[in-house]
Motif scaffolding. Structure first.
Motif, PDB file in Angstrom:
ATOM      1  N   LEU A  82      96.504  75.624 -87.313  1.00  0.00           N
ATOM      2  CA  LEU A  82      97.856  75.329 -87.587  1.00  0.00           C
ATOM      3  C   LEU A  82      98.068  73.850 -87.286  1.00  0.00           C
ATOM      4  O   LEU A  82      97.744  73.545 -86.110  1.00  0.00           O
ATOM      5  CB  LEU A  82      98.946  76.080 -86.590  1.00  0.00           C
ATOM      6  CG  LEU A  82     100.394  75.833 -86.388  1.00  0.00           C
ATOM      7  CD1 LEU A  82     101.094  76.754 -87.574  1.00  0.00           C
ATOM      8  CD2 LEU A  82     101.108  75.991 -85.045  1.00  0.00           C
ATOM      9  N   GLN A  84     100.099  69.922 -87.237  1.00  0.00           N
ATOM     10  CA  GLN A  84     101.210  69.747 -86.142  1.00  0.00           C
ATOM     11  C   GLN A  84     102.363  69.791 -87.003  1.00  0.00           C
ATOM     12  O   GLN A  84     103.567  70.353 -86.456  1.00  0.00           O
ATOM     13  CB  GLN A  84     101.049  68.109 -85.798  1.00  0.00           C
ATOM     14  CG  GLN A  84     101.988  67.610 -84.891  1.00  0.00           C
ATOM     15  CD  GLN A  84     101.679  66.520 -84.327  1.00  0.00           C
ATOM     16  OE1 GLN A  84     100.593  66.167 -84.360  1.00  0.00           O
ATOM     17  NE2 GLN A  84     102.682  65.781 -83.715  1.00  0.00           N
ATOM     18  N   LYS A 144     108.668  76.635 -88.644  1.00  0.00           N
ATOM     19  CA  LYS A 144     107.574  76.659 -88.095  1.00  0.00           C
ATOM     20  C   LYS A 144     106.667  78.281 -87.685  1.00  0.00           C
ATOM     21  O   LYS A 144     105.600  78.491 -87.636  1.00  0.00           O
ATOM     22  CB  LYS A 144     107.759  76.077 -86.681  1.00  0.00           C
ATOM     23  CG  LYS A 144     106.656  75.702 -85.540  1.00  0.00           C
ATOM     24  CD  LYS A 144     106.047  74.458 -86.046  1.00  0.00           C
ATOM     25  CE  LYS A 144     104.732  74.039 -84.919  1.00  0.00           C
ATOM     26  NZ  LYS A 144     104.580  72.781 -85.109  1.00  0.00           N
ATOM     27  N   LYS A 145     107.728  79.075 -87.755  1.00  0.00           N
ATOM     28  CA  LYS A 145     107.344  80.434 -87.534  1.00  0.00           C
ATOM     29  C   LYS A 145     106.848  80.967 -88.696  1.00  0.00           C
ATOM     30  O   LYS A 145     105.552  81.659 -88.568  1.00  0.00           O
ATOM     31  CB  LYS A 145     108.571  81.262 -87.182  1.00  0.00           C
ATOM     32  CG  LYS A 145     109.120  81.147 -85.717  1.00  0.00           C
ATOM     33  CD  LYS A 145     110.361  81.947 -85.575  1.00  0.00           C
ATOM     34  CE  LYS A 145     110.862  82.046 -84.234  1.00  0.00           C
ATOM     35  NZ  LYS A 145     111.926  82.871 -84.057  1.00  0.00           N
ATOM     36  N   ILE A 148     103.173  79.622 -88.804  1.00  0.00           N
ATOM     37  CA  ILE A 148     102.296  80.405 -87.760  1.00  0.00           C
ATOM     38  C   ILE A 148     102.036  81.593 -88.437  1.00  0.00           C
ATOM     39  O   ILE A 148     100.970  82.417 -88.295  1.00  0.00           O
ATOM     40  CB  ILE A 148     103.130  80.513 -86.385  1.00  0.00           C
ATOM     41  CG1 ILE A 148     103.338  79.138 -85.771  1.00  0.00           C
ATOM     42  CG2 ILE A 148     102.454  81.464 -85.528  1.00  0.00           C
ATOM     43  CD1 ILE A 148     104.214  79.366 -84.210  1.00  0.00           C
ATOM     44  N   LEU A 161      95.653  75.466 -82.627  1.00  0.00           N
ATOM     45  CA  LEU A 161      97.267  75.101 -82.847  1.00  0.00           C
ATOM     46  C   LEU A 161      97.467  73.628 -82.387  1.00  0.00           C
ATOM     47  O   LEU A 161      97.270  73.423 -81.295  1.00  0.00           O
ATOM     48  CB  LEU A 161      98.023  76.135 -81.779  1.00  0.00           C
ATOM     49  CG  LEU A 161      97.783  77.886 -82.098  1.00  0.00           C
ATOM     50  CD1 LEU A 161      98.732  78.204 -81.228  1.00  0.00           C
ATOM     51  CD2 LEU A 161      98.297  78.115 -83.414  1.00  0.00           C
ATOM     52  N   PRO A 164     102.344  73.345 -81.494  1.00  0.00           N
ATOM     53  CA  PRO A 164     102.963  74.614 -81.673  1.00  0.00           C
ATOM     54  C   PRO A 164     104.446  74.679 -81.385  1.00  0.00           C
ATOM     55  O   PRO A 164     105.043  75.585 -82.007  1.00  0.00           O
ATOM     56  CB  PRO A 164     102.168  75.687 -81.453  1.00  0.00           C
ATOM     57  CG  PRO A 164     101.552  75.214 -79.933  1.00  0.00           C
ATOM     58  CD  PRO A 164     100.999  73.834 -80.425  1.00  0.00           C
ATOM     59  N   THR A 165     104.924  74.040 -80.446  1.00  0.00           N
ATOM     60  CA  THR A 165     106.211  74.231 -79.656  1.00  0.00           C
ATOM     61  C   THR A 165     107.046  73.203 -80.382  1.00  0.00           C
ATOM     62  O   THR A 165     108.303  73.257 -79.971  1.00  0.00           O
ATOM     63  CB  THR A 165     106.131  74.120 -78.500  1.00  0.00           C
ATOM     64  OG1 THR A 165     105.755  72.801 -77.879  1.00  0.00           O
ATOM     65  CG2 THR A 165     105.285  75.287 -77.713  1.00  0.00           C
ATOM     66  N   LEU A 176     106.353  82.565 -78.119  1.00  0.00           N
ATOM     67  CA  LEU A 176     105.090  81.970 -78.400  1.00  0.00           C
ATOM     68  C   LEU A 176     104.258  82.558 -77.357  1.00  0.00           C
ATOM     69  O   LEU A 176     102.750  82.978 -77.703  1.00  0.00           O
ATOM     70  CB  LEU A 176     104.985  80.442 -78.941  1.00  0.00           C
ATOM     71  CG  LEU A 176     103.697  79.925 -79.339  1.00  0.00           C
ATOM     72  CD1 LEU A 176     103.300  80.627 -80.535  1.00  0.00           C
ATOM     73  CD2 LEU A 176     103.875  78.543 -79.530  1.00  0.00           C
ATOM     74  N   THR A 191      91.974  81.117 -78.240  1.00  0.00           N
ATOM     75  CA  THR A 191      92.979  80.006 -78.820  1.00  0.00           C
ATOM     76  C   THR A 191      92.894  78.565 -77.853  1.00  0.00           C
ATOM     77  O   THR A 191      92.587  78.569 -76.775  1.00  0.00           O
ATOM     78  CB  THR A 191      94.428  80.621 -78.319  1.00  0.00           C
ATOM     79  OG1 THR A 191      94.584  81.764 -78.910  1.00  0.00           O
ATOM     80  CG2 THR A 191      95.514  79.693 -79.020  1.00  0.00           C
ATOM     81  N   ILE A 193      94.697  75.126 -77.870  1.00  0.00           N
ATOM     82  CA  ILE A 193      96.299  74.575 -78.145  1.00  0.00           C
ATOM     83  C   ILE A 193      96.150  73.164 -77.812  1.00  0.00           C
ATOM     84  O   ILE A 193      95.703  72.733 -76.683  1.00  0.00           O
ATOM     85  CB  ILE A 193      97.143  75.095 -77.400  1.00  0.00           C
ATOM     86  CG1 ILE A 193      97.069  76.785 -77.417  1.00  0.00           C
ATOM     87  CG2 ILE A 193      98.564  74.578 -77.762  1.00  0.00           C
ATOM     88  CD1 ILE A 193      97.982  77.601 -76.792  1.00  0.00           C
ATOM     89  N   SER A 195      98.688  70.119 -77.081  1.00  0.00           N
ATOM     90  CA  SER A 195     100.307  70.126 -76.760  1.00  0.00           C
ATOM     91  C   SER A 195     100.666  69.077 -75.738  1.00  0.00           C
ATOM     92  O   SER A 195      99.819  68.834 -74.617  1.00  0.00           O
ATOM     93  CB  SER A 195     100.578  71.568 -76.371  1.00  0.00           C
ATOM     94  OG  SER A 195     102.115  71.399 -75.925  1.00  0.00           O
TER      95      SER A 195
END
Length: 264
Positions: A82, A84, A144-145, A148, A161, A164-165, A176, A191, A193, A195
């Motif tokens: 995913l 940015q 965004k959803k 995903i 990811l 992702p937020t 999420l 996973t 991530i 962030s």
């Protein structure tokens, strides 16, 4: 696992002899200042970029820096990434076409594809009414959803990811978190991530890696890393608010309340 990976771009060194490993069936958060190579790291794992030397082990797949079609297809089946910005991931004018594109190289029947679309939308808490909508007419969080869902629809074993937020409120962040926990427990998904939202990572990650200008500053269990407040602050990284609060109570009142995910 990265084994002595070297990567340069425009004669600028990004990674020099990078050694790092990610545990299977865990959620790892990567944090660090802008320009540390975090997004490039994910793209190397996903076999999107070639690198100069070293080896990346992806399960039983060995990546030696060059992108080979045979390996690329294997990796594409196993790895979902995913980006940015959702606008870098969504291209079609209906959600249905967008999600079908994600399935285009898989040998699935029409019914199987429709079932996967419905399942993927349900995972991100969107109903079937979104199937015929134009993604670019949706809100930032809805788009965004969709991006995903486009990754999850392929049922990857490794999920990458990047922020992702972004665009998510507290409710969507909770969605999420629950989703990633389900994928880890039921589907055994690993996973990684990236962030800057350390409060989000504090609720979901098993391990944390702090990356600064291509070098691993510190890595390990989430709590062990986040407890090293001085190291984080010295490297321009925020400490999760809940840990700040625990330290404040200890310093001001002499009360050791211990680590908590939530404080009421």
């Amino acid at each position: 696992k990265f084994n002595n990976v070297n990567y340069n771009i425009d004669n600028k060194e990004v990674f020099k002899n990078l050694n790092i490993s990610f545990n299977d069936n865990t959620i790892t958060g990567i944090i660090g200042p802008v320009g540390s190579g975090k997004s490039i790291l994910l793209e190397l794992i996903a076999n999107i970029r070639e690198f100069d030397s070293g080896v990346i082990e992806l399960g039983n797949i060995i990546i030696n820096g060059k992108i080979h079609k045979k390996d690329a297809h294997k990796i594409q089946k196993e790895v979902g990434i995913l980006f940015q910005s959702a606008y870098d991931q969504v291209y079609n004018l209906t959600v249905k076409k967008e999600l079908l594109l994600s399935l285009s190289d898989l040998k699935l029947s029409k019914d199987e594809m429709i079932d996967r679309i419905k399942e993927a939308l349900k995972l991100v808490e969107l109903d079937e009414s979104y199937i015929d909508k134009n993604p670019f007419d949706l809100s930032q969080s809805e788009l965004k959803k969709i991006s995903i869902a486009g990754v999850l629809i392929r049922k990857p074993k490794l999920l990458l990811l990047d922020e992702p937020t972004t665009g998510f409120d507290a409710s969507n962040k909770k969605m999420l978190i629950n989703l990633l926990k389900i994928l880890r427990k039921k589907e055994k998904v690993t996973t990684i991530i990236i962030s800057n939202d350390v409060d989000f990572l504090n609720k979901i990650a098993d391990d944390i890696v702090v990356l600064k200008y291509g070098k691993v500053i510190i890595s390990g269990n989430r709590l062990d890393v986040f407890k090293k407040e001085k190291v984080l602050v010295d490297n321009g990284i925020k400490v999760p608010k809940i840990i700040e609060f625990e330290n404040y109570v200890l310093n001001e009142k002499g009360i050791k309340i211990g680590y908590r995910e939530e404080v009421n």
